[in-house]
Design a protein around this motif. Sequence first.
Motif, PDB file in Angstrom:
ATOM      1  N   LEU A   1       0.815  -1.208   0.000  1.00 32.68           N
ATOM      2  CA  LEU A   1       0.000   0.000   0.000  1.00 32.68           C
ATOM      3  C   LEU A   1       0.853   1.264   0.000  1.00 32.68           C
ATOM      4  O   LEU A   1       1.920   1.313   0.620  1.00 32.68           O
ATOM      5  CB  LEU A   1      -0.905   0.014   1.235  1.00 32.68           C
ATOM      6  CG  LEU A   1      -2.057  -0.999   1.265  1.00 32.68           C
ATOM      7  CD1 LEU A   1      -2.641  -1.078   2.673  1.00 32.68           C
ATOM      8  CD2 LEU A   1      -3.141  -0.605   0.263  1.00 32.68           C
TER       9      LEU A   1
ATOM     10  N   GLU B   1      -2.882   5.275   1.350  1.00 31.21           N
ATOM     11  CA  GLU B   1      -3.874   4.220   1.187  1.00 31.21           C
ATOM     12  C   GLU B   1      -4.024   3.363   2.439  1.00 31.21           C
ATOM     13  O   GLU B   1      -4.990   2.608   2.566  1.00 31.21           O
ATOM     14  CB  GLU B   1      -3.481   3.294   0.022  1.00 31.21           C
ATOM     15  CG  GLU B   1      -3.454   3.960  -1.340  1.00 31.21           C
ATOM     16  CD  GLU B   1      -2.908   3.034  -2.402  1.00 31.21           C
ATOM     17  OE1 GLU B   1      -3.291   3.196  -3.576  1.00 31.21           O
ATOM     18  OE2 GLU B   1      -2.093   2.135  -2.075  1.00 31.21           O
TER      19      GLU B   1
ATOM     20  N   ALA C   1      -7.806   4.460  -3.356  1.00 33.28           N
ATOM     21  CA  ALA C   1      -7.906   5.912  -3.146  1.00 33.28           C
ATOM     22  C   ALA C   1      -9.206   6.463  -3.733  1.00 33.28           C
ATOM     23  O   ALA C   1      -9.814   7.385  -3.164  1.00 33.28           O
ATOM     24  CB  ALA C   1      -6.706   6.613  -3.776  1.00 33.28           C
TER      25      ALA C   1
END
Length: 507
Positions: free
Chosen positions: A33, A37, A77
């Motif tokens: 990630l 995020e 996102a």
Amino acid sequence: MLLDELVVTADAVASTRSRLAKVDALAELLRRLEPDEIAPAIGFLVGKPRQGRVGVGWRSVGAAMGQPADAATVTVAELDAMLDRLAATSGAGSAGGRSHELRELTARATEREQGFIARVLLGEMRTGALEGVLTDAIARAADRPGPVVRRAATLSGDLGETARLALTATEAELEAVGLVVGRPVLPMLAATASSAAAALETTGEASVEYKLDGARIQAHRVGDDVRIFTRNLADVTHRLPEVVEVVRGLPVHDVILDGETLSLDEDGVPRPFQETMSRFGADAARATLLHPWFFDVLHVDGRDLLDEPLATRLAELERIAAAYRIPGEVTTDPEVAERVSREALAAGQEGVVVKAIGSTYAAGRRGSSWIKVKPVHTYDLVVLACEWGSGRRTGWLSNLHLGALDPTGEFGEPGGYVMVGKTFKGLTDALLKWQTEYFPQIEQRRTENTVWVEPTTVVEIAIDGVQASTRYPGGIALRFARVKRYRDDKRPEEADTIQTLRGLLRM
């Protein structure tokens, strides 16, 4: 990161019972990630988006789900940003605005992504990725000590922010996370025992305290500013002005208190649990008042008490809030513990909690230092239907619809069965397999998710009690129902009656 990668991991976690496999899968995901995020992804996995509720329900979500996309293009996102927009949408035309936002994103989502988005929005994530498993995964992914990560998560009350710190900041910054008055912490939890005497064998000298049939609260005060939080760390200050006034009147400047709130009748007897919860969940003022009772204190006027023994914390609680302490006694005598338990039940409470007098406050954890003791009722009920499972239970008949006998026809046909609740708790893999093979043999009809069966199968169900309910025709619903065993030795006409269950309302 593509949302699909998150969905694939969530499905993998849901499909295994191995805690180690869950931790490995989640840790591998967390390492990939991007920093911005991390917190959103954690929120999605545990079904608690950082935006909280965003004003959409079943109808809105269902209407937004059109033809799924063929390929995965939605990112973590983008889903997080859409939730930001939904949360910010209010006023005239807000429903249409939310629907538009939902359709825009879900039109680009694949079928499994649409299902995942719906579960996130509706709070129905059942991946098995609970906070404890994710906490271990965070420690693994960040190569940080597990106790440091757990303490940061419990004291901040924010697993997503803890993950971000663990994965992107220094270990010193993670260790610096501490108790802050005004910021809720995860509450300490209790194990269970069959009796107060049995619990005392585990704890040694203990405070045996009434377990109230109320709602857990955490009260924070800095000067005249008071905040009240639920066990899930939601801020409900505006709903509880009477509790705020009590906390504001205590002889302290800064304090964090742990306790319960419940409504009482004119004789000081607890009202039914659902009356407390109805008042607890009301945004508008109500005639029913909630009374606070406190059983622990975590901070007083600049002094953190988390790591102090319970004896010290109780002495401080007595000093600052004696009139609002939950009743209890400190003892090593099993007979005294059992007497307090009987007194709690006679007073209309749930039972007792037995707490080791030398124990520290283990925020967010369930251990043997606190042990709850509640009477368990068992009843023989009849299976009316069974729902197909999801996640690890996909392909198996799981959630049982339970009915009580109505011999007089007070709530339907004489000799028929009145639905009183559902449960999938207590079902072993062997029982799931048996149900899936057996119930289709006595099927009467079915819908997409449910198989309705002949009311001939008796199952023994343990419950903590019942509560008044308008959802079922008998006017009651089971509380914390779980399967004990199937009763092949009993005929359906020998099942317990709706009248017997309704009698629990008076207990």
